[in-house]
Each structure stands twice: as C-alpha cells, then as structure tokens.
Enzyme design. Structure first.
Site, PDB file in Angstrom:
ATOM      1  N   LYS A 285       0.827  -1.191   0.000  1.00  0.00           N
ATOM      2  CA  LYS A 285       0.000   0.000   0.000  1.00  0.00           C
ATOM      3  C   LYS A 285       0.871   1.256   0.000  1.00  0.00           C
ATOM      4  CE  LYS A 285      -3.712  -2.018   2.849  1.00  0.00           C
ATOM      5  NZ  LYS A 285      -4.837  -1.796   1.919  1.00  0.00           N
TER       6      LYS A 285
ATOM      7  N   ARG B 202     -10.321 -11.445   1.523  1.00  0.00           N
ATOM      8  CA  ARG B 202     -11.154 -12.497   0.939  1.00  0.00           C
ATOM      9  C   ARG B 202     -10.424 -13.841   0.910  1.00  0.00           C
ATOM     10  NH1 ARG B 202     -11.684  -9.068  -4.456  1.00  0.00           N
ATOM     11  NH2 ARG B 202     -11.659  -7.518  -2.788  1.00  0.00           N
TER      12      ARG B 202
END
Length: 503
Positions: free
Chosen positions: A280, A354
């Site tokens: 990130k 996920r």
C-alpha cells in the site's frame, strides 16, 4: 470501562449530580423544547430556554450547549444536546436520541455524575428510547488511554455515573442490564481495534478472543500454523506467510439453552495490512491496524449473545493473519488452494481479506448452520460507494435485507447491495478457478462479495457486511462515535441474531 448506569423515577428537584442533560430539537426559528428541557426550565424559573436563544443554540445534531445554574437548581451545570430536526410526525428517532446522549457524554468531561432527562424526548417507543439514551451515554463516554503515560490527575475524564430519569425505574433496570452488556461488547471491539499491531499480533488476538469467550463459558479452539496446514487452510497460511508472527484460526462456540437456530459468524482478522508485496502507499497505512475490526466484532458478538443468554447456538470462526512483505510472502501469480479444494490465482496480495475469509467461510459452512453472517473491512470500494458511515450488505436477499433492517433498528447504517452476475466474469482465471482480484476496479465492493459467495454452499442463507469505513473513524468524534475503533457492527449483528431467533 463504561460508566455505571441506573434508573430512577424520583422527582427532578430531589436528584443531585454534577450535571443534568436535556435535549432540544432544531426548529425553523430556534430550539424546539422537549419535556425534559421544559422541566429544567421550570426548575430554573423560566431562564433556560431564553438563555439558549440568547446563546444562539439551534438544536442541531452534535450541538451541546452547557449553561451554569448559578445555584438555582440541584445541578451546577445543564447540558443541552441537539437532536436535529424532528421527523414528519414531529418526533425524534431513537438514533437521534442516542447521538444526543453520546454528544452530551463527550461534552461533560470532568463531570463525574450525570442525570439524564433524555428519556423524556417524545416520538419514539419507550423501550427503544431508553435503550438509545443508555447506549448513547455509555458509548459516548468511551476513551482509550492504555498507551497514555503520566495522565494528569485533574484531567477532564468522562462521566463515570449516569442516572436516567424514567417512569417505572424498577422495570427499566432490566433494560439497562442489556444496555450495559451491549456497551461492554462495543468497548471490547474498540479496545481491540485501537490496540497497536506490535501488541495485537495474530496469536495475541486469538488468545484475547479465547479468554473473553472462556470467561463467559464459551468453548474456544485455536489452530496454529501446523494445525492450519494439517487442516488445508491454504488461504490463511498464504496471507500470513510473509510475517514471522504466524497466523491463527480462532473458533468460539456458544450453545444456548433451548437453542432454536444455529448461526455462523465469520470475521476478518488481519492484525496489520501492509498490502504484502502489492504494498500500500505509506500515507495512512497506520490505519491498517483496524483491518481486524470484523474479527473483533464477531468475537464480541458471540460473547454478548452468551452474556444475554439467548436461546441460540452461535459459532464464530475468525481467521487471523498479518499481511507483510518479505522473502517468504505469498506472491502475485501464486495459486492458493483453500480448505474446500477450490483454487485462486493471486493477482493482488492486498486483496488478502477475501483469501483468509474463504477458508473461514468454508470451515463455518461445515457446521451446517441455519445462516452465515460474515463481516470484514473488505474493500476500499465500500468507502467510495457508501462513505464512512454506511456499510454495504450483500448475500441472499432475505438475510441481506434482514441485516439491513436490523442495522436500522440498532442505529448502524447499512445499505443493501446487489451481486450482478456480469461482475462474476471478471474473476475468471486462465489457470485456476478464479482470481482473487479483478483488474477492472468498477464495482469492486460487489466483486469482493462474489468471491466470498464461491465458498458458501448452495441453499445456505448468508450475508456479507463490508465495514471498511464504518468500523474505524479517522475523523473527529461525533455523536457517541469516538475517533478510532467504533464497534460497528456489533449492535447490528445482535439485532439480526435476535430477529432470526424470533422468526
């Protein structure tokens, strides 16, 4: 710890405290008084309402005006909280009352004991109003000081004692016991989310969750990296492979007496998310300690259900990992095999939530629950679509809509979202069953929902609650919501479970 909260039906003039809280609405020409404000106005010889007008108070949301009584009443200070504009029927929703109570608690730092007349606000059912007053007052008084050194002894601490004036105080105590339990559960989530990741690594979060559950008689199970490997939890192991602090899977089981339903809860527990090799940007990466907010919420919810003694079986399955880049980290182009045998090509290691949830959902489904509810800080796309205060809810239509309705009752913003079939095509992989991240950013929140759906067996009602924004407040405090961890969606999960029991 939240303040103590009690009920009384004694006359106002016979009560004492460091402050009294009343509310006013926002009218076109100034504040609209409520019965509580009118009662204090009479006690002060008709001085309160004119003083509010002189001070320019409008009664807007989050507005709190504090006035001295100059010895004219049994309280040195009156705090007047704004409710905002009334609804079309001239009343105020429980959430408006809850926010007003929270704003008053935040504004009354340094006032130890507070008497609240907010239950006198009209326009909502008595039970809902009492819960709103209690929850707002307790949640608004929350603070996290575990890492503050040398706190001044005279600092303005939040109120520690709240007395709610309400008819039938003895009956109200039953409702307030529930309010205390809810506030404790929300505070647990906030504490966990606010704890820095060097102290809340995967094994520690699992241990704290297990300890909280065992204190209430829950059965706890923790799988370490060896047990995860033996159990085929390829997704959890992949995400956690870049950190020296290895992943865990926590399972908490509550078996209520006379259980009418079996509910599976699943929550994402990424104790810190750097993005892995798909790293990130540095800006605001510190907020990624909150990536375990879903895990904290389901841990607190199953503990809350146990504390309330609800007639239901609830099993929480919590995948926990730290997503870091290193020489052992999982890579884009890797193929991960999940517990149920399905395989995903990894195209973005920052879509890790996920990946761990896939294993957890597959495991939770093996318990053959009547419904499965999962919550996670899953996608930045949730923030783009719905902002910072409204969670997106996906899943089977009936359960999705039940969660949204429960959120409305609880005062947590939820919005139903679709799972359009055409978005599933973007998950196709040339070498595996699917990819974990679609290069097309359109509908990213919904694509995340589609990925999770791959692990839900046919016929099992399920709902996914994306709390990327609502679970962590990066802005200023508002209402009963502090900066940092918020506790969303504990109250919605509880209301959903209660609705499923009743149904």
């Amino acid at each position: 710890m939240p303040p103590t909260i009690t009920a009384t039906d004694h006359p106002l003039e016979k009560l004492t405290g460091d402050a009294v809280v009343v509310a006013v609405g926002k009218g076109p020409d100034g504040p609209l008084p409520t019965p509580g404000a009118e009662a204090v106005d009479r006690l002060l010889g008709g001085r309160l309402l004119p003083a509010l007008a002189d001070l320019g108070a409008r009664g807007g949301e989050d507005e709190v005006t504090k006035l001295p009584t100059f010895g004219q009443g049994p309280f040195p200070v009156v705090a007047v909280a704004g409710l905002g504009a009334p609804d079309s029927a001239g009343g105020y929703t429980p959430e408006a009352v809850r926010r007003a109570a929270g704003a008053a608690s935040r504004a009354l730092g340094g006032r130890r004991s507070v008497v609240s007349l907010l239950a006198a606000v009209g326009g909502t059912p008595d039970a809902a109003r009492l819960h709103a007053v209690g929850e707002g007052a307790l949640l608004g008084a929350y603070e996290f000081t575990a890492y503050k050194s040398d706190l001044p002894a005279d600092r303005p601490v939040p109120p520690s004692d709240v007395t709610v004036v309400v008819p039938g105080a003895a009956e109200a105590e039953t409702a307030l016991r529930r309010v205390r339990a809810v506030a404790d559960a929300v505070a647990l989530v906030r504490d966990l989310v606010n704890t820095p990741p060097n102290d809340l690594f995967p094994a520690e979060l699992a241990a704290r969750g297990a300890a909280a559950g065992e204190k209430l008689g829950l059965t706890a199970e923790i799988l370490d990296e060896d047990a995860l490997a033996a159990g085929g939890y390829g997704g959890i192991l992949a995400v956690g492979s870049g950190s020296t602090r290895k992943p865990r899977l926590l399972r908490l089981t509550y078996q209520g007496s006379g259980a009418r339903k079996k509910i599976a809860l699943v929550g994402k527990g990424i104790t810190f998310d750097s993005g892995g090799l798909s790293i990130k940007p540095a800006l605001k990466m510190e907020d990624m300690k909150s990536d375990m907010a879903g895990a904290a919420a389901v841990i607190a919810t199953v503990c809350l259900v146990a504390q309330l003694g609800l007639p239901v079986e609830v099993i929480a399955t919590v995948p926990i990992a730290e997503n870091l880049p290193s020489g052992t980290a999982y890579r884009p182009a890797d193929v991960v095999t999940f517990r149920n045998g399905k395989k995903a090509e990894i195209t973005n290691t920052d879509a890790e939530g996920r990946v761990v949830l896939a294993d957890a959902i597959a495991r939770a489904a093996e318990d053959r629950p009547d419904a499965l509810i999962e919550t996670s800080t899953l996608t930045g796309a949730q923030l783009v679509a719905l902002g910072t205060r409204t969670a997106g809810v996906m899943g089977t239509d009936d359960l999705r809509d039940a969660v949204v309705a429960a959120g409305k009752r609880a005062g947590e913003g939820m919005w139903p979202m679709p799972l359009p079939a055409e978005l599933r095509k973007g998950m196709d992989s040339p070498i595996a069953d699917f990819v974990n991240s679609n290069a097309d950013r359109m509908g990213g929140m919904l694509v995340g929902g589609h990925f999770l759906a791959e692990f839900v067996p046919d016929g099992l009602p399920w709902a996914h609650i994306d709390i990327a924004g609502p679970s962590y407040n990066t802005g200023s405090p508002w209402g009963y919501t502090p900066k940092g961890g918020t506790g969303v969606p504990v109250r919605t999960l509880l209301a959903t479970i209660e609705g499923l029991i009743a149904g």
